[in-house]
Write a protein that holds these residues in place. Sequence first.
Motif, PDB file in Angstrom:
ATOM      1  N   SER A 108       0.821  -1.212   0.000  1.00  0.00           N
ATOM      2  CA  SER A 108       0.000   0.000   0.000  1.00  0.00           C
ATOM      3  C   SER A 108       0.855   1.263   0.000  1.00  0.00           C
ATOM      4  N   ASN A 109       2.077   1.165   0.543  1.00  0.00           N
ATOM      5  CA  ASN A 109       2.995   2.314   0.571  1.00  0.00           C
ATOM      6  C   ASN A 109       4.383   1.866   0.120  1.00  0.00           C
ATOM      7  N   GLN A 154       7.619   3.724   1.370  1.00  0.00           N
ATOM      8  CA  GLN A 154       7.910   3.511   2.790  1.00  0.00           C
ATOM      9  C   GLN A 154       8.348   2.073   3.070  1.00  0.00           C
TER      10      GLN A 154
END
Length: 390
Positions: free
Chosen positions: A230-231, A234
Motif C-alpha cells: 500500500s505504501n 515507505q
Amino acid sequence: MKQRIRTIDGLRGFSLLGILIANMLIFQYGIFGKDSPEHFQLASLDTVAYVWTKIFVESSFLPIFMFLFGYSLIKFQEKLERNQLKGKRHLVRRFLLFFVFGLVHSIFVWEGDILLAYSLIGFVMLLFMNRKKKTLLVWAIILFVLTSLMGFGEVVQTEKDIQLMESYIQEETDAYSSENYADALAFRKSGELPFDLPEFFYVLMLIFTPLLIAPLVLLGMYAAKSNWFSNPKQERKWYIRGAFGFGLTGLLLKSSHYIINDPSWTEGAYSIGAIFLALGYIFGFSILYTKETGKILSSFEQVGRLSLTNYLMQSIICTAIFYGYGLGLFGKLGVSLGILLAIVIFVVQILFSQFYLKFFRIGPFEKVMRIGTHMSWKGQVKQENGESVA
C-alpha cells in the motif's frame, strides 16, 4: 490504494510470464516427460536452458500466483463487507466457477491446469477468512514446515517404476504428436499415471494437494490484512531485504539439486528453495514500484488485469503449436527456442491486453466470473436493496 493495486496487477502479469516459460517444458515434453530430458536427447544449448529454467523459473512463479490468489480473497471480502454483503456466499460461487473452468480446461485443452487447485484451496481457505492476521501467519509457517519435511528422504525407484515411466512418456508423446485431437483427448480422459500404487493413494493425493499450496495462499491473505504494497516507498527497505534474503537463499537451495549428489536432501531443498525464490521475486518486483513507474511496468499490469483470460489463452496457443492436431512441434522445438517462443507469446499478450483494455474494463473470462459470482448480468455487486455497485 491505487499504487498497491498497480503492484498486485503488475505481479500478476510478471508471474504469468514465468508460468508460461515454465509450462513450455510441459507443453513440449509432457508433465512427466519434462523431468526426463534424456528421453528426448536434448542438445547442449537446450541442456543449459533446461537447467536454467529449473533453477530460476520452474516452481517459483506458480507460488506467486497462489500468493496473489490469497491476497485477492481478502480484498474481495473487504469489498463485499463495505457493501454490507456476506462474503462466503459470493466466494463459494466464485470457487465453483473456478472448478468448472478448471475441469473444462484440464479435459479439453491441457492437463497442466491450475484452476482446479484454485477451487480446492479456495474452499479450504473459507475456514481462515475471518481469522486474525497473526493466526494466518502461524498456520502458513506450520503448513510450510510440515509440507517441506515431506520432501526429504530418498525415493528408491525399482526397475518396474522406471519401465512404467518410460512407457507412460512414450504413450504421452504418441498421443500429443497425433494429428487426431481425439487421441489427445482420450489420453487426458484416461486419467492414467505412471505409478503402480493402490487406488486409495490417489484419493489421499487429492485430499493433501490443497495443503501443499496452502502456505502461500495463507501468506497472501496475511499480506492483504497487513496492507502490504500500500505504501511502496515507505516499504522499500523491506522489499530490498526480502528480495536479497529470500532470493539468494532460494537460488542456493534450488541449485543444490544440481550440485550435490544426494537425492534424500536435494529434493526437499529444491522445494523449499522454490518457495523462497518466489518470495524473493515478489519483493524484488515490488522494488520497481518504489520509483516512478513506466511503460514496462504498465505492460505487466495490463496483462495482469486480464490474468484469467491470458492464462487460458496461453494454453490454447501453445497446444495449437505443439500438439499434433496443430503445428505438431511436440518434443521437437527445444528448450532454448521454447523460452524465446514464450517471450514472443507474452509480448503478443501485452499488445492484445493494451488494445482490449481501450474498449473494455475486464476480460471475457473475467466477465463470466463476475456474472456468476455476483449473480448479475452486469457483473456488479448487488446490495441488499437491489442496487448495483461497480
